[in-house]
Design an enzyme around this catalytic site. Structure first.
Site, mmCIF file in Angstrom:
data_model
loop_
_atom_site.group_PDB
_atom_site.id
_atom_site.type_symbol
_atom_site.label_atom_id
_atom_site.label_comp_id
_atom_site.label_asym_id
_atom_site.label_seq_id
_atom_site.Cartn_x
_atom_site.Cartn_y
_atom_site.Cartn_z
ATOM 1 N N LEU A 159 0.856 -1.197 0.000
ATOM 2 C CA LEU A 159 0.000 0.000 0.000
ATOM 3 C C LEU A 159 0.885 1.239 0.000
ATOM 4 O O LEU A 159 1.045 1.903 1.012
ATOM 5 C CB LEU A 159 -0.928 0.006 1.218
ATOM 6 C CG LEU A 159 -2.186 -0.814 1.128
ATOM 7 C CD1 LEU A 159 -3.100 -0.552 2.318
ATOM 8 C CD2 LEU A 159 -2.944 -0.580 -0.153
ATOM 9 N N HIS A 160 1.489 1.534 -1.149
ATOM 10 C CA HIS A 160 2.248 2.770 -1.287
ATOM 11 C C HIS A 160 1.265 3.900 -1.575
ATOM 12 O O HIS A 160 0.049 3.723 -1.449
ATOM 13 C CB HIS A 160 3.347 2.617 -2.353
ATOM 14 C CG HIS A 160 2.831 2.264 -3.709
ATOM 15 N ND1 HIS A 160 2.478 3.210 -4.640
ATOM 16 C CD2 HIS A 160 2.583 1.061 -4.288
ATOM 17 C CE1 HIS A 160 2.050 2.611 -5.735
ATOM 18 N NE2 HIS A 160 2.104 1.296 -5.555
ATOM 19 N N THR A 161 1.749 5.030 -1.968
ATOM 20 C CA THR A 161 0.920 6.237 -2.073
ATOM 21 C C THR A 161 -0.298 6.098 -2.977
ATOM 22 O O THR A 161 -1.404 6.463 -2.579
ATOM 23 C CB THR A 161 1.774 7.429 -2.550
ATOM 24 O OG1 THR A 161 2.927 7.523 -1.723
ATOM 25 C CG2 THR A 161 0.990 8.724 -2.462
ATOM 26 N N GLU A 181 -4.551 -0.583 -9.223
ATOM 27 C CA GLU A 181 -3.301 -1.046 -9.876
ATOM 28 C C GLU A 181 -3.549 -2.309 -10.658
ATOM 29 O O GLU A 181 -4.387 -3.089 -10.401
ATOM 30 C CB GLU A 181 -2.222 -1.295 -8.821
ATOM 31 C CG GLU A 181 -1.790 0.007 -8.200
ATOM 32 C CD GLU A 181 -0.433 -0.092 -7.519
ATOM 33 O OE1 GLU A 181 -0.070 -1.151 -6.990
ATOM 34 O OE2 GLU A 181 0.258 0.913 -7.540
#
Length: 96
Positions: A20-22, A96
């Site tokens: 869970l990146h930006t 994504e």
């Protein structure tokens, strides 16, 4: 908690290759912000503390990586709808 409010909990495993990146974090936060319920996220894999799922800064402090198990806790009158939307988002890869 009011008579109509409910508390729900659900566990998920994050499948996003980069965790869970930006970008996916922002998608999750935007889903959570649509609901009045209090929504927290806890990284169960790293035994983290609950963080406000409506704050990207707080969510980023959880360090959620691919394969980590998370706990979503929701409390409020629209908790069921919020959980359904969050679940759909996570299963769908959060953009994504």
């Amino acid at each position: 908690m009011s008579e109509n409010a409910m508390q729900l909990k659900a566990e998920f495993v994050i499948a996003n290759k980069s965790g869970l990146h930006t970008r996916p974090g922002a998608v999750l936060v935007n889903i959570a912000k649509k609901y009045d319920s209090e929504i927290t996220i806890t990284n169960l894999t790293s035994q983290g503390k609950p963080a406000n799922a409506k704050s990207l800064m707080k969510l980023m402090t959880c360090g959620i990586k691919c394969g980590h198990k998370i706990l979503i806790t929701l409390e409020g009158e629209d908790a069921e709808h919020a959980l359904a939307a969050i679940s759909e988002g996570i299963v769908g890869g959060l953009g994504e």
